[in-house]
Write an enzyme that holds these catalytic residues in place. Structure first.
Site, PDB file in Angstrom:
ATOM      1  N   THR A 104       0.832  -1.210   0.000  1.00 26.62           N
ATOM      2  CA  THR A 104       0.000   0.000   0.000  1.00 26.62           C
ATOM      3  C   THR A 104       0.868   1.262   0.000  1.00 26.62           C
ATOM      4  O   THR A 104       0.365   2.351  -0.266  1.00 26.62           O
ATOM      5  CB  THR A 104      -0.950   0.039   1.230  1.00 26.62           C
ATOM      6  OG1 THR A 104      -0.159  -0.031   2.421  1.00 26.62           O
ATOM      7  CG2 THR A 104      -1.925  -1.133   1.228  1.00 26.62           C
ATOM      8  N   LYS A 144      -4.704  -5.422  15.607  1.00 24.64           N
ATOM      9  CA  LYS A 144      -3.925  -4.303  16.150  1.00 24.64           C
ATOM     10  C   LYS A 144      -3.775  -4.425  17.663  1.00 24.64           C
ATOM     11  O   LYS A 144      -2.758  -4.043  18.242  1.00 24.64           O
ATOM     12  CB  LYS A 144      -4.594  -2.986  15.758  1.00 24.64           C
ATOM     13  CG  LYS A 144      -4.271  -2.573  14.340  1.00 24.64           C
ATOM     14  CD  LYS A 144      -2.869  -2.008  14.331  1.00 24.64           C
ATOM     15  CE  LYS A 144      -2.220  -1.962  13.002  1.00 24.64           C
ATOM     16  NZ  LYS A 144      -0.870  -1.379  13.083  1.00 24.64           N
ATOM     17  N   TYR A 192      -9.522  -6.443  12.022  1.00 30.77           N
ATOM     18  CA  TYR A 192      -8.464  -5.431  12.057  1.00 30.77           C
ATOM     19  C   TYR A 192      -8.216  -4.964  13.488  1.00 30.77           C
ATOM     20  O   TYR A 192      -7.070  -4.857  13.944  1.00 30.77           O
ATOM     21  CB  TYR A 192      -8.841  -4.237  11.168  1.00 30.77           C
ATOM     22  CG  TYR A 192      -7.842  -3.115  11.232  1.00 30.77           C
ATOM     23  CD1 TYR A 192      -6.637  -3.199  10.542  1.00 30.77           C
ATOM     24  CD2 TYR A 192      -8.077  -1.979  12.010  1.00 30.77           C
ATOM     25  CE1 TYR A 192      -5.694  -2.169  10.619  1.00 30.77           C
ATOM     26  CE2 TYR A 192      -7.154  -0.956  12.092  1.00 30.77           C
ATOM     27  CZ  TYR A 192      -5.967  -1.055  11.388  1.00 30.77           C
ATOM     28  OH  TYR A 192      -5.035  -0.043  11.470  1.00 30.77           O
TER      29      TYR A 192
END
Ligand code: UD1
Length: 326
Positions: A36, A147, A143
């Site tokens: 990305t 994290k 996600y």
């Protein structure tokens, strides 16, 4: 022992940090697989940066780059709540396996400290705002879980392997170079692109969800402070601005700044979305010296200016600061 390493250093936040470190005269090693990230983001500081185009899942490649570093900033990740729901395996591997590899390489290689980019998504939906670090995490999406696992590893490596670590929970960071070209892009980058192109954005849900949008330069300063503060190893801090704006307020403010009227479209709410997000920054202020300098409107104006200039550069055929607005 004075080497700085930034994982994800070719990304939007990572490259801003690399520029910040370079401005202090540091030589920076970037680890980024460019999934990305984009090398254009590092163009201005290319002569002060060594880029290692490695994947964080590849321990044998990243370990020698990390070994012996003075500070490692671990920002490399596959972001996006919806992406982690659509396609959970790559984000699990990058965000959990990749993160474990970074901590392992840092402990084995006797790194001075690792600053880890954690996420406000760890809180999930809480009844109380602002969100404070002592609240029990309630991650809603893969996600958010990923994290949070990184934070737990950061604390465990500090306790068990004598590695200094600090986790900063980022709260919806925005600013120049955030790539608006994917459906998974951060909402403000998408809003900016729509505004410049005079198109309606699609707001998922009623637009009354709120976020603590944090300008990237404030995050860079805090990252650097977290890498130097005393007595903070193993801890987790909110890295937000302390305010919150709904998406409806935000789109309205952008229209006011631009002097246009473009009604938004509305779509179904997004699975895994947190309703409200706002940071209690007391601990970061007290222990890290956090001092956000940019109001939301200042950040929006600076970001909008950057996107406009980038578009103009592209249209005139000159080389852009980043590949956006394509
Ligand atoms: C979450 C985390 C953030 C993290 C980011 C990484 C929370 C509170 N924040 O951001 O810390 O850095 O993941 O990806 O969990 N939206 C629209 N239209 C669009 C795009 C988005 O309405 O075109 C909405 C989303 O549904 C959401 C809000 O805008 O309600 C923000 O979305 P986004 O910018 O993707 O970030 P979060 O998922 O909040």
């Amino acid at each position: 022992m004075n080497r700085y390493v930034v994982t994800g250093g070719a990304g939007f936040i990572g490259s801003a940090l690399v520029r910040g470190l370079s401005a202090e005269g540091r030589r920076v090693h970037v680890i980024d697989n460019l999934s990305t990230g984009n090398l254009d983001n590092l163009e201005e500081v290319a002569d002060q940066v060594t880029v290692h185009e490695y994947d964080l899942r590849d321990y044998n490649r990243i370990a020698p780059v990390i070994a012996g570093a003075y500070r490692v900033f671990h920002l490399g990740a596959l972001p996006s709540v919806p992406k982690s729901i659509q396609d959970p395996v790559p984000s699990h591997e990058a965000n959990i396996d990749g993160t474990f590899n970074v901590f392992r390489a840092a402990a084995d290689g006797k790194v001075g400290r690792v600053v880890y980019a954690a996420s406000s998504s760890a809180y999930g939906d809480t009844e109380v705002l602002p969100k404070v670090e002592t609240m029990a995490p309630r991650p809603k999406s893969p996600y958010a879980v990923q994290k949070l696992v990184g934070e737990y590893y950061a604390s465990a490596f500090a306790t068990c392997f004598d590695l200094e670590t600090v986790s900063l929970r980022f709260f919806n960071v925005f600013g120049p170079r955030q790539d608006p070209t994917s459906v998974y892009s951060g909402v403000l980058s998408i809003f900016m692109k729509c505004l410049i192109e005079r198109r309606s954005p699609t707001i998922f849900g009623d637009g009354e969800q709120s976020r603590d949008f944090t300008y990237v330069e404030d995050v860079v300063v805090l990252l650097i402070k977290a890498s130097r503060a005393n007595g903070v190893s193993g801890k987790v801090f909110n890295a937000g601005n302390g305010n919150r704006y709904t998406l409806n307020q935000t789109w309205k403010l952008l229209q006011k700044i631009e002097g246009v009227e473009i009604p938004a479209l509305y779509g179904p709410p997004r699975p895994g979305d947190v309703r409200d997000s706002q940071a209690d920054v007391t601990a970061a202020v007290a222990e890290l010296g956090h001092q956000p300098r940019f109001t939301f409107e200042q950040g929006l104006r600076l970001t909008l200016e950057w996107y406009r200039a980038d578009l103009a550069r592209k249209q005139s055929g000159r080389k852009a600061g980043a590949s956006v607005l394509v």
